[in-house]
Every structure is written in C-alpha cells, then in structure tokens.
Enzyme design. Structure first.
Site, PDB file in Angstrom:
ATOM      1  N   LYS A  35       0.852  -1.193   0.000  1.00  0.00           N
ATOM      2  CA  LYS A  35       0.000   0.000   0.000  1.00  0.00           C
ATOM      3  C   LYS A  35       0.883   1.238   0.000  1.00  0.00           C
ATOM      4  CE  LYS A  35      -2.212   1.854   3.580  1.00  0.00           C
ATOM      5  NZ  LYS A  35      -2.019   3.316   3.495  1.00  0.00           N
ATOM      6  N   ASP A  62      -3.204   4.522  -1.934  1.00  0.00           N
ATOM      7  CA  ASP A  62      -4.099   5.036  -0.881  1.00  0.00           C
ATOM      8  C   ASP A  62      -3.946   6.546  -0.759  1.00  0.00           C
ATOM      9  OD1 ASP A  62      -5.653   5.341   1.409  1.00  0.00           O
ATOM     10  OD2 ASP A  62      -4.119   4.562   2.761  1.00  0.00           O
ATOM     11  N   LYS A  64      -6.788   8.601  -1.187  1.00  0.00           N
ATOM     12  CA  LYS A  64      -8.075   9.092  -0.679  1.00  0.00           C
ATOM     13  C   LYS A  64      -8.545  10.359  -1.398  1.00  0.00           C
ATOM     14  CE  LYS A  64      -7.192   7.289   3.988  1.00  0.00           C
ATOM     15  NZ  LYS A  64      -5.759   6.936   3.934  1.00  0.00           N
ATOM     16  N   ASP A  67     -12.573  15.533  -4.051  1.00  0.00           N
ATOM     17  CA  ASP A  67     -12.571  16.824  -4.740  1.00  0.00           C
ATOM     18  C   ASP A  67     -13.809  16.841  -5.641  1.00  0.00           C
ATOM     19  OD1 ASP A  67     -11.657  19.253  -6.035  1.00  0.00           O
ATOM     20  OD2 ASP A  67      -9.605  18.685  -5.491  1.00  0.00           O
ATOM     21  N   THR A 124     -10.334   4.998  10.407  1.00  0.00           N
ATOM     22  CA  THR A 124     -10.302   4.123  11.591  1.00  0.00           C
ATOM     23  C   THR A 124      -9.744   4.844  12.819  1.00  0.00           C
ATOM     24  OG1 THR A 124      -8.365   3.184  10.516  1.00  0.00           O
ATOM     25  CG2 THR A 124     -10.322   1.823  10.579  1.00  0.00           C
ATOM     26  N   ARG A 216       2.345  -0.053  10.936  1.00  0.00           N
ATOM     27  CA  ARG A 216       3.370  -0.016  11.984  1.00  0.00           C
ATOM     28  C   ARG A 216       3.692  -1.354  12.644  1.00  0.00           C
ATOM     29  NH1 ARG A 216       0.561   5.254  14.293  1.00  0.00           N
ATOM     30  NH2 ARG A 216      -1.114   4.136  13.251  1.00  0.00           N
TER      31      ARG A 216
HETATM   32  O1  C5P Z   1       0.342   1.746  10.953  1.00  0.00           O
HETATM   33  P1  C5P Z   1      -1.083   1.330  10.771  1.00  0.00           P
HETATM   34  O2  C5P Z   1      -1.285  -0.171  10.754  1.00  0.00           O
HETATM   35  O3  C5P Z   1      -2.038   2.035  11.715  1.00  0.00           O
HETATM   36  O4  C5P Z   1      -1.413   1.834   9.292  1.00  0.00           O
HETATM   37  C1  C5P Z   1      -2.710   1.892   8.761  1.00  0.00           C
HETATM   38  C2  C5P Z   1      -2.645   2.443   7.367  1.00  0.00           C
HETATM   39  O5  C5P Z   1      -3.974   2.436   6.827  1.00  0.00           O
HETATM   40  C3  C5P Z   1      -2.139   3.867   7.266  1.00  0.00           C
HETATM   41  O6  C5P Z   1      -1.385   3.929   6.067  1.00  0.00           O
HETATM   42  C4  C5P Z   1      -3.392   4.709   7.127  1.00  0.00           C
HETATM   43  O7  C5P Z   1      -3.185   5.854   6.336  1.00  0.00           O
HETATM   44  C5  C5P Z   1      -4.329   3.748   6.398  1.00  0.00           C
HETATM   45  N1  C5P Z   1      -5.753   3.989   6.583  1.00  0.00           N
HETATM   46  C6  C5P Z   1      -6.362   4.024   7.831  1.00  0.00           C
HETATM   47  N2  C5P Z   1      -7.719   4.249   7.946  1.00  0.00           N
HETATM   48  C7  C5P Z   1      -8.463   4.432   6.841  1.00  0.00           C
HETATM   49  C8  C5P Z   1      -7.857   4.365   5.564  1.00  0.00           C
HETATM   50  C9  C5P Z   1      -6.495   4.128   5.469  1.00  0.00           C
HETATM   51  O8  C5P Z   1      -5.694   3.837   8.843  1.00  0.00           O
HETATM   52  N3  C5P Z   1      -9.770   4.572   6.941  1.00  0.00           N
END
Ligand code: C5P
Length: 244
Positions: A35, A62, A64, A67, A124, A216
């Site tokens: 991603k 990703d 998002k 616009d 999230t 992470r």
């Molecule tokens: O590090 P972590 O597991 O929290 O990463 C989650 C990834 O998913 C990040 O790149 C974040 O930008 C992405 N994301 C998210 N919630 C969303 C859409 C994408 O956390 N609704």
C-alpha cells in the site's frame, strides 16, 4: 491474486523510495500487497509505484481522493494509467464524485484490468464522539459506515475501507462480493498508536474483512519480515481452528 489467499496489504508508510524498496525487498517472497500512501507517494511519486509494479507487487494507491467530480476523474485516470490494482476516494465526496472516479478508471486502464475503486467510509482513527462533535454527523458510527457503503455500491464502486468492526455489517448490507479493506489491524499485544477501532488479523477476517491493511506492526518492528511471517502464521492457525 484472490483476497482469501493473499489478504495482507503492507502499508509502506516510509519517507522515501530507498526505504520503501529496502522494506519491500526484506519482505520478498511473502505474498502480500503493497500500500502506497500519502507520505511515500508525495516523496517518491509515480516512479516508485512503477518500480514496485515491475517487481511484481500488487499495489493499493491510498491517496483518498476527495474533490469535485471532474478533478477526481482526472486523478482516477492518472492512477489507472499508472497500473495500480486498487485506489480509493472518500465516500463523503458524494455519489457523483464516486461515479466519476469509477468511470474514469475503467476508461483509462492500460492493462485491460480495471483497478478496484474503494470508498473510505470513516477513518479508523475517528471515534463516534469525534464524528458527532467535530464532523457534525449525529448518528451511530456503524450506521454511517453502512450508509456510505451502500452509497458507494450504488455509485458502482467495488468496495469500502472501514474498520474490521464494521466489515460484517457492510457485507450484510452490500453483499459478499462487495470488497472490505480494513486498516486498524493489530496483532495480539501490539501497540494501538493513533488507531481507535482496532481488531486482530484473525478476528478481522472472521468478521468479513477481505484485505487487512497493516502498517506499523510490520514497518516499525525490529524485524519486519519476522513480524509479517508471524501475522501470516496467526492467520493460518486461525483458519485451521475454524475448520471442522
Ligand atoms: O500503521 P497502521 O497499521 O495504523 O497503518 C494503517 C494504514 O492504513 C495507514 O497507512 C493509514 O493511512 C491507512 N488507513 C487508515 N484508515 C483508513 C484508511 C487508510 O488507517 N480509513
């Protein structure tokens, strides 16, 4: 590559192409998507996406998009020409914007395969309290996610990004084929960070998630390869336990 056999999407949230390629090479041979989000894309651009594609990775771009429909259609055309396998838009942009994205993606595809176009429902990291007090949507969070999912489906999108907590409700409302991509995944005992609505990988899949976005817990692990392998193992074990 089906979601069921390769559900993990590694969030390459690193600052430059060098770090991304180094991480991708450490994970080589383990089936997963990559991603590419804002941090990396705005530093390394389309070239990095092409390089990852050339290495055989499936890519979820990703960024998002959110616009006016004409601008989002242009962005969708560019993403599609780049050859990404999935990209996303915010459902909050409305159905005209979402329709414009999916139509433009189909027209511009150079591979003959249209990328999956997915709608972000609620981030999230957003809690129901934030949504009600700051964003001004005074409704239960799960209802908002399902309403956005239904809107995305009616606009012709292939699925949504939501937390795994809402994946079952999305499937119930939009059908089993409507794709659910779920960030906020944390293996047992992992640091939650800024995510608010989290679930373990095995529970997320059991709750109807098709793809698990994991950042992470892999990228910040002392040994990312080992961390990813442990998650794959956790998923395989859960599958085994679920079988009669
Ligand atoms: O590090 P972590 O597991 O929290 O990463 C989650 C990834 O998913 C990040 O790149 C974040 O930008 C992405 N994301 C998210 N919630 C969303 C859409 C994408 O956390 N609704």
């Amino acid at each position: 590559m089906s979601a069921r056999s390769h559900p993990i999407m590694v969030a390459l949230d690193v600052p430059d192409a060098e770090a991304a390629l180094a991480l991708a090479s450490r994970l080589e041979g383990i089936p997963c998507w990559m991603k590419v989000g804002m941090e990396l894309y705005y530093a390394a651009g389309p070239d990095l996406v092409r390089r990852l594609k050339a290495q055989g990775h499936r890519i979820f771009l990703d960024l998002k998009f959110h616009d006016i429909p004409n601008t989002v259609a242009g962005a969708a055309r560019s993403a599609s020409k780049l050859g990404v396998d999935m990209f996303n838009v915010h459902a909050a942009g409305g159905s005209a914007m979402m329709r414009a994205a999916v139509e433009a993606a189909g027209e511009a595809s150079t591979t003959g395969e249209t990328p999956l176009v997915i709608a972000v429902t609620q981030l999230t990291s957003t809690t129901e309290e934030t949504m009600r007090r700051e964003i001004g949507i005074d409704a239960p969070l799960a209802d908002v996610v399902v309403r956005y999912a239904a809107l995305a489906k009616a606009a012709g999108l292939h699925g949504v990004v939501s937390s795994a907590l809402e994946a079952a409700a999305v499937k119930a409302a939009c059908g089993a084929d409507f794709v659910t991509v779920t960030p906020g995944i944390r293996p047992a005992g992992a640091d939650v960070g800024d995510q608010a609505r989290v679930m373990t990988p095995a529970k997320a899949l059991a709750n109807g998630a098709d793809y698990l976005v994991i950042g992470r817990p892999i990228t910040k692990a002392p040994d990312p390869r080992e961390a990813l392998l442990r998650i794959v193992e956790e998923i395989e074990n859960a599958k085994g336990e679920a079988r009669p």
